[in-house]
Design a protein around this motif. Sequence first.
Motif, PDB file in Angstrom:
ATOM      1  N   MET A   1      -1.998  -8.441  -3.032  1.00  0.00           N
ATOM      2  CA  MET A   1      -2.405  -7.529  -1.953  1.00  0.00           C
ATOM      3  C   MET A   1      -2.237  -6.075  -2.409  1.00  0.00           C
ATOM      4  O   MET A   1      -1.180  -5.669  -2.834  1.00  0.00           O
ATOM      5  CB  MET A   1      -1.521  -7.796  -0.730  1.00  0.00           C
ATOM      6  N   ILE A   2      -3.324  -5.347  -2.353  1.00  0.00           N
ATOM      7  CA  ILE A   2      -3.266  -3.944  -2.768  1.00  0.00           C
ATOM      8  C   ILE A   2      -3.612  -3.062  -1.574  1.00  0.00           C
ATOM      9  O   ILE A   2      -4.603  -3.290  -0.897  1.00  0.00           O
ATOM     10  CB  ILE A   2      -4.280  -3.668  -3.901  1.00  0.00           C
ATOM     11  N   ARG A   3      -2.764  -2.117  -1.303  1.00  0.00           N
ATOM     12  CA  ARG A   3      -3.097  -1.116  -0.294  1.00  0.00           C
ATOM     13  C   ARG A   3      -3.580   0.129  -1.020  1.00  0.00           C
ATOM     14  O   ARG A   3      -2.871   0.693  -1.832  1.00  0.00           O
ATOM     15  CB  ARG A   3      -1.877  -0.778   0.563  1.00  0.00           C
ATOM     16  N   ILE A   4      -4.825   0.499  -0.719  1.00  0.00           N
ATOM     17  CA  ILE A   4      -5.436   1.599  -1.448  1.00  0.00           C
ATOM     18  C   ILE A   4      -4.600   2.875  -1.313  1.00  0.00           C
ATOM     19  O   ILE A   4      -4.403   3.623  -2.264  1.00  0.00           O
ATOM     20  CB  ILE A   4      -6.878   1.839  -0.925  1.00  0.00           C
ATOM     21  N   GLU A   5      -4.048   3.088  -0.142  1.00  0.00           N
ATOM     22  CA  GLU A   5      -3.316   4.331   0.057  1.00  0.00           C
ATOM     23  C   GLU A   5      -2.075   4.403  -0.835  1.00  0.00           C
ATOM     24  O   GLU A   5      -1.768   5.441  -1.419  1.00  0.00           O
ATOM     25  CB  GLU A   5      -2.907   4.469   1.518  1.00  0.00           C
ATOM     26  N   ARG A   6      -1.390   3.262  -0.925  1.00  0.00           N
ATOM     27  CA  ARG A   6      -0.210   3.243  -1.790  1.00  0.00           C
ATOM     28  C   ARG A   6      -0.604   3.492  -3.235  1.00  0.00           C
ATOM     29  O   ARG A   6       0.044   4.234  -3.959  1.00  0.00           O
ATOM     30  CB  ARG A   6       0.478   1.880  -1.685  1.00  0.00           C
ATOM     31  N   LEU A   7      -1.700   2.842  -3.644  1.00  0.00           N
ATOM     32  CA  LEU A   7      -2.142   2.968  -5.025  1.00  0.00           C
ATOM     33  C   LEU A   7      -2.545   4.407  -5.337  1.00  0.00           C
ATOM     34  O   LEU A   7      -2.142   4.978  -6.352  1.00  0.00           O
ATOM     35  CB  LEU A   7      -3.316   2.010  -5.255  1.00  0.00           C
ATOM     36  N   THR A 215      10.801   0.078  -2.476  1.00  0.00           N
ATOM     37  CA  THR A 215       9.803   0.202  -1.408  1.00  0.00           C
ATOM     38  C   THR A 215       8.958  -1.074  -1.411  1.00  0.00           C
ATOM     39  O   THR A 215       9.034  -1.849  -2.357  1.00  0.00           O
ATOM     40  CB  THR A 215       8.889   1.415  -1.651  1.00  0.00           C
ATOM     41  N   PRO A 216       8.140  -1.272  -0.371  1.00  0.00           N
ATOM     42  CA  PRO A 216       7.392  -2.539  -0.303  1.00  0.00           C
ATOM     43  C   PRO A 216       6.246  -2.644  -1.304  1.00  0.00           C
ATOM     44  O   PRO A 216       5.349  -3.440  -1.114  1.00  0.00           O
ATOM     45  CB  PRO A 216       6.831  -2.543   1.132  1.00  0.00           C
ATOM     46  N   ILE A 217       6.284  -1.902  -2.358  1.00  0.00           N
ATOM     47  CA  ILE A 217       5.195  -1.873  -3.327  1.00  0.00           C
ATOM     48  C   ILE A 217       5.088  -3.214  -4.074  1.00  0.00           C
ATOM     49  O   ILE A 217       6.096  -3.846  -4.360  1.00  0.00           O
ATOM     50  CB  ILE A 217       5.463  -0.718  -4.293  1.00  0.00           C
ATOM     51  N   GLY A 218       3.836  -3.643  -4.344  1.00  0.00           N
ATOM     52  CA  GLY A 218       3.635  -4.928  -5.015  1.00  0.00           C
ATOM     53  C   GLY A 218       3.478  -4.767  -6.512  1.00  0.00           C
ATOM     54  O   GLY A 218       3.320  -3.662  -7.025  1.00  0.00           O
ATOM     55  N   ARG A 370       9.582  -6.368 -10.482  1.00  0.00           N
ATOM     56  CA  ARG A 370       9.755  -6.133  -9.059  1.00  0.00           C
ATOM     57  C   ARG A 370      11.242  -5.967  -8.781  1.00  0.00           C
ATOM     58  O   ARG A 370      11.659  -5.647  -7.697  1.00  0.00           O
ATOM     59  CB  ARG A 370       9.177  -7.287  -8.258  1.00  0.00           C
ATOM     60  N   ARG A 371      12.021  -6.282  -9.766  1.00  0.00           N
ATOM     61  CA  ARG A 371      13.472  -6.119  -9.651  1.00  0.00           C
ATOM     62  C   ARG A 371      13.958  -5.358 -10.872  1.00  0.00           C
ATOM     63  O   ARG A 371      13.210  -5.109 -11.796  1.00  0.00           O
ATOM     64  CB  ARG A 371      14.151  -7.485  -9.593  1.00  0.00           C
TER      65      ARG A 371
END
Lengths: 372, 572
Positions: A1-7, A215-218, A370-371
């Motif tokens: 799942m990619i959120r464009i704004e985060r990217l 942060t909730p970043i993937g 991620r860790r």
Amino acid sequence: MIRIERLTALIWKEWLQVFRDPSALMIAFLLPLIMIFLFGYGLSLDATSVKLGVALEDSSPTARSFFNALDASRYFSARYYTNRADAEAGLCDGDVRAVLVIPNDFSKRVEEGTLGPAQLLVDGADANTALIVENYATAAYAQWSATRLRELRGLDGFNKINLETRTIYNPEQSSRNCLVPGSTAIVLAMIGTLLTCMVVAREWERGTMEATLATPIGRLEMFLGKMIPYFLLGLAAALENAAVARYVLGVPFRGSILAFVYASGAFLFVATAQGVLISSVCRDQNLASQVALLSSFLPNYILSGVLFEIDAMPKALQMITYLFPARYYVVCLQTIFMAGDVWSLLNRQIGCIAVIGVVFCAAAIAKTPRRL
Amino acid sequence: MIVFDSVEKSFPKMDRPALDALSITIQPGKITGLVGPDGAGKTTMLRLVAGLITPTSGRVTAFGYDTTRQTRRVREILGYMPQKFGVYEDLTVVENLNLYAKLRNLPRRRRRERFEELLEFTNLARFTKRLARRLSGGMKQKLALACALITTPKILALDEPCVGVDPLSRRELWQMVRSQVDSETIVLWSTSYLDEAELCDETILLNDGNLVFVGAPKELASGLKDRVVRVSGVSAETRRKYVSELLLRPEIIDATIQGSSIRATLNRPFRPQTDPETLFDGYSVAPTAPRFEDGFIERLGGATKRIFGAERRAPLTTRNDENVVVADGLTKKFGDFVAASDISFQIKPGVIFGLLGANGAGKSTTFKMLCGLLKPTAGDGYVGGASLRRSPSSARNRLGYMAQKFSLYSDLTVRQNLNFYGGVYGLAIRERGEAIGRALDEFDLQRYADVKAGTIPLGYKQRLSLAVATLHSPDALFLDEPTSGVDPIARREFWNRVNQYASQGVAVLVTTHFMDEAEYCDRLALILDGRKIAEGTPDDLKSLATSGERPDPTLEDAFIYLIQRGRNEGGR
């Protein structure tokens, strides 16, 4: 799942950092210039004005005319010795790189119409130059004697077959035209891999990575957020390189910008993915830059075929060159600059790069942390 | 709530787990302090909560989410501030806020309002366009806090937010976090300052990966009610000696210097009628309120009972009435930046002199100039009469220096390190052998003598550093934040050793950011923005800050007062 704004936030942050960090800007824009000028002016595989000693044991006008012909050539600056021993001493002292011995029966043999044996002594310490000198000297001798024989016996005497050579793509046979495009591969390896992995490793050192990870970043966002900015930066540097090559160094650019961007994009895809991969594993600027130099810069420099002919390498080494994308990219570059858009060739090369890129990308994504 | 269910966390290459079988439940609505020295397991706990590391065994859940398997869910409700600054130094204040707002999915329409709120509340509104790199340590921490608070998280995890921050900013950070606590928020605040633990609602006290205590901070000390006393009237000359004598008495489990008096903990309630005569040699003794640290020491079994420090072999080269260390207008500029400006003080033999200030205030710069590691732009320093400008090597030979980080050779054994430094300090072979033997005995390093220095426990590394610094019997001892990271028992021991050197006439210069340690000093200088803003005994400084509303200020109160006064005079 990619959120464009985060990217986009990540990419924007990366841009801001690069443009505020003089060292990153230097790697991105100054280094390519230094490299291209080094390759353009500093490095040449053509031998000109090689110091050639000529031991004229025969002092006849025929022999002298040969000496003058050699000296007049732009490849040699000839030096005169009266006997073989002096010339050999000059070779030993390093005054000359090669010695051509003209024996005392030289003019007699020429007159008789037999190509006399002349001895060529070459300083083999620098194998590359030695080879070039040998070829030039042999060619010069053959040419001179052919001309001479024609003069003596008329056109019908010799050379029934007149071999006329025409060099296409690089008619001057200037090594610059081949080296400068190739240098783009080395520059992009530096930016794509070295800059990327140093910047990411710095985030580990400074502790910002820890805050970002919390942060909730993937994983995919993290990977792309690192890769895209340096991919674009590398592309800018590639275009800078091409422009300097074309307009400052006068290297022909016969292909299209599209083909150039296409090939460079493929190469950068591998280089940046490799940079992200290295930084995920190393996390320390010193270590990351060492690994980048060893795994990207040096192989691309040595095994790409820019400087050293791949066909001349041992078989095992030749096989290894297939694993590095530079090999394919250099072919693309030389084709685009010298020959033009030969799509059948380009597509095949770029396909190979893409395969390597997919492998690197998969590894880099899998290793993106991620860790801690 | 956050639940640790028999959690163990081990790291490769460590001989014991960073956290050992920890089971604990953390409730919302309070500030929960994770307290303990470095390496106790505080950061490990916070990182487990954030899902940044996974437990070796056991399970951590936060509001019902497993932090290993549902990491992203946890991170959506988490505000996390790592120990190193979590802000991007190349980004401005507002760019940092923007980045974290986007990373944490704060809806666009709420951003403006939230930014204004946070900027107002952290007092950073004036600096929105300033690069984070150019903020002071305290301001950086406030910005990091604002970034962590951007989405009003349900869990706020702060890893040592007050390390190296000046006392004023520290107090402000506490107020800020306090105002964020509502009945549904969990605040985890890790700290190695034991005085800070008293500000928490609930404390989890850790030592070496083990849980020592859980509960309200007052509870830890309440067991010591009537057992802590203050001994006054001991003269400055005999005070240090007296502390070590007290420590040897079986009834006394802890004794430290506190300004001009001595603080002692007994193993039984204080008996006002008989104890002053029988136990305290007739000095005036009054019970005092126990502190968190007293409780910690008691839980760990009390301070070490033994006499530290052998007889000094080499006589002092400085006469008794001369100053051993002199700073004379020391100034250091780096380009336009004035790191230290006109700093002067003198240290007499046997005096412990403390240099206090926040990170970046200029105390390390001053320190380095006095060690001869940094050449002053103006002014000069003297050690044992030798000028650091004109004869730096003879000045350096009269001082023993203990760096902030462990700076000995990790790959050499303890004995090889001592031997090397003995050689560097110019001790002849026989003399060196004796000095090394003495040091190994005195610092209990015998059992590690042939072990590589890099692998010995932290407390022993610190002992080795001190042993190296004192090998050549220097006139002056320079200690740069010597006790950061060691547990309170080891800190006691360390200070007892230093006291021993001081009572032999060695001048000691020490930097520290532990307030209680500042109380051990005879004199203190406070450094702010590169200037010395106050100097005096701890009691002098406290009396400066005494006012009607604050009749009995602590040293921290005094510093905050002096910083505010200094800032006002500085024309801000």
